[in-house]
Write a protein that holds these residues in place. Sequence first.
Motif, PDB file in Angstrom:
ATOM      1  N   GLY A  52      -3.620  -3.573  -0.082  1.00  0.00           N
ATOM      2  CA  GLY A  52      -3.790  -3.178   1.319  1.00  0.00           C
ATOM      3  C   GLY A  52      -3.582  -4.326   2.293  1.00  0.00           C
ATOM      4  O   GLY A  52      -3.305  -4.110   3.467  1.00  0.00           O
TER       5      GLY A  52
ATOM      6  N   GLY B 108       7.957  -6.252   7.691  1.00  0.00           N
ATOM      7  CA  GLY B 108       6.991  -7.025   8.476  1.00  0.00           C
ATOM      8  C   GLY B 108       6.358  -8.142   7.663  1.00  0.00           C
ATOM      9  O   GLY B 108       5.938  -9.171   8.221  1.00  0.00           O
ATOM     10  N   THR B 109       6.321  -7.961   6.359  1.00  0.00           N
ATOM     11  CA  THR B 109       5.652  -8.924   5.474  1.00  0.00           C
ATOM     12  C   THR B 109       6.420 -10.249   5.383  1.00  0.00           C
ATOM     13  O   THR B 109       5.849 -11.269   4.995  1.00  0.00           O
ATOM     14  CB  THR B 109       5.501  -8.283   4.081  1.00  0.00           C
ATOM     15  OG1 THR B 109       4.877  -7.011   4.257  1.00  0.00           O
ATOM     16  CG2 THR B 109       4.654  -9.109   3.146  1.00  0.00           C
TER      17      THR B 109
ATOM     18  N   TYR C 166       0.809  -1.222   0.000  1.00  0.00           N
ATOM     19  CA  TYR C 166       0.000   0.000   0.000  1.00  0.00           C
ATOM     20  C   TYR C 166       0.843   1.273   0.000  1.00  0.00           C
ATOM     21  O   TYR C 166       0.319   2.362  -0.093  1.00  0.00           O
ATOM     22  CB  TYR C 166      -0.889   0.001   1.259  1.00  0.00           C
ATOM     23  CG  TYR C 166      -0.078  -0.500   2.423  1.00  0.00           C
ATOM     24  CD1 TYR C 166      -0.081  -1.850   2.764  1.00  0.00           C
ATOM     25  CD2 TYR C 166       0.813   0.343   3.093  1.00  0.00           C
ATOM     26  CE1 TYR C 166       0.738  -2.342   3.763  1.00  0.00           C
ATOM     27  CE2 TYR C 166       1.637  -0.136   4.088  1.00  0.00           C
ATOM     28  CZ  TYR C 166       1.595  -1.489   4.421  1.00  0.00           C
ATOM     29  OH  TYR C 166       2.442  -1.962   5.390  1.00  0.00           O
ATOM     30  N   ARG C 167       2.157   1.162   0.119  1.00  0.00           N
ATOM     31  CA  ARG C 167       3.042   2.334   0.193  1.00  0.00           C
ATOM     32  C   ARG C 167       3.620   2.543  -1.201  1.00  0.00           C
ATOM     33  O   ARG C 167       4.819   2.341  -1.424  1.00  0.00           O
ATOM     34  CB  ARG C 167       4.149   2.026   1.215  1.00  0.00           C
ATOM     35  CG  ARG C 167       4.845   3.239   1.806  1.00  0.00           C
ATOM     36  CD  ARG C 167       5.926   2.797   2.795  1.00  0.00           C
ATOM     37  NE  ARG C 167       5.418   2.234   4.028  1.00  0.00           N
ATOM     38  CZ  ARG C 167       4.871   2.927   5.020  1.00  0.00           C
ATOM     39  NH1 ARG C 167       4.793   4.236   4.932  1.00  0.00           N
ATOM     40  NH2 ARG C 167       4.414   2.325   6.107  1.00  0.00           N
TER      41      ARG C 167
ATOM     42  N   VAL D 264      -1.517  -7.064   3.911  1.00  0.00           N
ATOM     43  CA  VAL D 264      -0.088  -7.356   4.037  1.00  0.00           C
ATOM     44  C   VAL D 264       0.203  -8.740   3.440  1.00  0.00           C
ATOM     45  O   VAL D 264      -0.399  -9.738   3.842  1.00  0.00           O
ATOM     46  CB  VAL D 264       0.344  -7.295   5.520  1.00  0.00           C
ATOM     47  CG1 VAL D 264       1.746  -7.869   5.707  1.00  0.00           C
ATOM     48  CG2 VAL D 264       0.287  -5.856   6.021  1.00  0.00           C
TER      49      VAL D 264
ATOM     50  N   THR E 265      10.756  -0.920  10.726  1.00  0.00           N
ATOM     51  CA  THR E 265       9.540  -1.120  11.525  1.00  0.00           C
ATOM     52  C   THR E 265       8.352  -1.562  10.686  1.00  0.00           C
ATOM     53  O   THR E 265       8.161  -1.111   9.556  1.00  0.00           O
ATOM     54  CB  THR E 265       9.106   0.197  12.216  1.00  0.00           C
ATOM     55  OG1 THR E 265       9.401   1.282  11.341  1.00  0.00           O
ATOM     56  CG2 THR E 265       9.735   0.423  13.546  1.00  0.00           C
TER      57      THR E 265
ATOM     58  N   ASN F  61      12.521  -0.867   6.401  1.00  0.00           N
ATOM     59  CA  ASN F  61      12.539   0.495   6.965  1.00  0.00           C
ATOM     60  C   ASN F  61      12.546   0.419   8.492  1.00  0.00           C
ATOM     61  O   ASN F  61      12.140   1.342   9.162  1.00  0.00           O
ATOM     62  CB  ASN F  61      11.380   1.344   6.416  1.00  0.00           C
ATOM     63  CG  ASN F  61      10.020   0.764   6.760  1.00  0.00           C
ATOM     64  OD1 ASN F  61       9.896  -0.111   7.606  1.00  0.00           O
ATOM     65  ND2 ASN F  61       8.991   1.268   6.106  1.00  0.00           N
TER      66      ASN F  61
HETATM   67  C1  LIG Z   1      -3.070  -9.472   6.587  1.00  0.00           C
HETATM   68  C2  LIG Z   1      -2.931  -8.134   7.269  1.00  0.00           C
HETATM   69  N1  LIG Z   1      -2.648  -8.076   8.583  1.00  0.00           N
HETATM   70  C3  LIG Z   1      -2.528  -6.897   9.211  1.00  0.00           C
HETATM   71  C4  LIG Z   1      -2.707  -5.727   8.511  1.00  0.00           C
HETATM   72  C5  LIG Z   1      -2.553  -4.383   9.229  1.00  0.00           C
HETATM   73  N2  LIG Z   1      -1.283  -3.779   8.828  1.00  0.00           N
HETATM   74  C6  LIG Z   1      -1.255  -2.800   7.899  1.00  0.00           C
HETATM   75  S1  LIG Z   1       0.277  -2.291   7.580  1.00  0.00           S
HETATM   76  C7  LIG Z   1       0.965  -3.350   8.679  1.00  0.00           C
HETATM   77  C8  LIG Z   1       2.466  -3.363   8.904  1.00  0.00           C
HETATM   78  C9  LIG Z   1       3.231  -3.915   7.759  1.00  0.00           C
HETATM   79  O1  LIG Z   1       4.584  -3.587   7.897  1.00  0.00           O
HETATM   80  P1  LIG Z   1       5.642  -3.787   6.748  1.00  0.00           P
HETATM   81  O2  LIG Z   1       5.352  -5.051   6.005  1.00  0.00           O
HETATM   82  O3  LIG Z   1       6.987  -3.675   7.362  1.00  0.00           O
HETATM   83  O4  LIG Z   1       5.377  -2.607   5.720  1.00  0.00           O
HETATM   84  P2  LIG Z   1       5.604  -1.024   5.840  1.00  0.00           P
HETATM   85  O5  LIG Z   1       4.320  -0.444   6.375  1.00  0.00           O
HETATM   86  O6  LIG Z   1       6.770  -0.772   6.728  1.00  0.00           O
HETATM   87  O7  LIG Z   1       5.827  -0.562   4.441  1.00  0.00           O
HETATM   88  C10 LIG Z   1      -0.034  -4.096   9.295  1.00  0.00           C
HETATM   89  C11 LIG Z   1       0.230  -5.118  10.320  1.00  0.00           C
HETATM   90  C12 LIG Z   1      -3.021  -5.809   7.138  1.00  0.00           C
HETATM   91  N3  LIG Z   1      -3.187  -4.724   6.382  1.00  0.00           N
HETATM   92  N4  LIG Z   1      -3.098  -7.016   6.530  1.00  0.00           N
END
Ligand SMILES: Cc1ncc(C[n+]2csc(CCOP(=O)(O)OP(=O)(O)O)c2C)c(N)n1
Length: 355
Positions: free
Chosen positions: A134, A166-167, A85-86, A136, A196, A194
């Motif tokens: 959106g 986080g992914t 989503y970024r 993850v 976090t 990044n």
């Molecule tokens: C399956 C799922 N679980 C939880 C979320 C809520 N959520 C949105 S962004 C995020 C963090 C993801 O972090 P990262 O993969 O590091 O990406 P960044 O935001 O740092 O680009 C979470 C847990 C989601 N969108 N989808």
Amino acid sequence: MTTTAAPRKTTSKAATRKAFAGTDPDTLRGYFRDMLFVRRFEERTAQGYTQAKIGGYCHLNLGEEATVVGVAAAMRPTDYLFTNYREHGYAIAKGIEPGRVMAELYGRSTGTSKGWGGSMHMFDTATRLLGGYGIVGGQLPLAVGAALAIDYRGGDDVVVCQMGDGTTNIGAFHESLNIAALWHLPVVFLVINNQTGMGTTVEQSSAEPDLYKRASAYRMRGERVDGTDVLAVRDIATELVEAARREGKPALLEAVSHRLKGHSVVDPAKYRSAEAVSTARESDPVARLQRELIAAGFLDEDTVAAIEAEVRDGVDAAVAFADASPRPEPTSLFDYTYATPVAGESRRLPADPLF
Ligand SMILES: Cc1ncc(C[n+]2csc(CCOP(=O)(O)OP(=O)(O)O)c2C)c(N)n1
């Protein structure tokens, strides 16, 4: 499996020029301009959000500009890109008109997804940006599917699949890497480390915080690069993209950078220590490239001012286009849910009667 590209030292003009050797000054200034464009576009996006011109979830590429531009430079226009989503910066770097990106953020019908997708769901078949996701990890199986389609049809395009650190802990990550390696698919997994995932650090969430090492579980090449160094990113991304193209070798690239702001535009990031904030500021990739190009004699203050003015005009034009664009008709809300007609599909709007 190696760790590449320690940060360059900018000691003297000669040393800095040597570090840039092989890339002509116009190309370097072009990278600077493109990175600055993403920076100013995202700053304006944050402003548009506070003005309530943009709604919904909204995540910015601030701090990630060198990776955005470096990876785009490694791709052919026909290569496919999937992102989380970024993705505003990636959409622009892939070649979508910035006005259409801003219009999507504004929810206008001239946007990349006709105003129905918003910040997290940009999509453009012409430039082969296949989302904007959106959920993850949602983009990973789809990216592997696109790579399978390329392979099945005997094409030589490559898929780049961007995600956050986080992914790498979600199930779909492991399933996707496994299939990509097993079937020799032309896909490069790009992990933006990044530091976090929302407010949780990599160390708090990952048993193996050296994320590039996860590739070894699938006998895949894994590399780590300084994600604030546009040339280092471009060079290693080119190597991996071309290996995927020529030899069907998937790979994982971990680009390390810092998020300059909160997780999304509404996150004040109070969980961050003062030290983490100052480390992030010091790693600013746009300021770094500007500094280095000036030190090498490839940029001067006047040229920086001229590029700033050109970028400001470009972002102004994108905002003006979005502002002047119409909103989509509510009746078109369901037009793009399915590619083909689906029997019994409900097209009821909130105020419509049930029967
Ligand atoms: C399956 C799922 N679980 C939880 C979320 C809520 N959520 C949105 S962004 C995020 C963090 C993801 O972090 P990262 O993969 O590091 O990406 P960044 O935001 O740092 O680009 C979470 C847990 C989601 N969108 N989808």
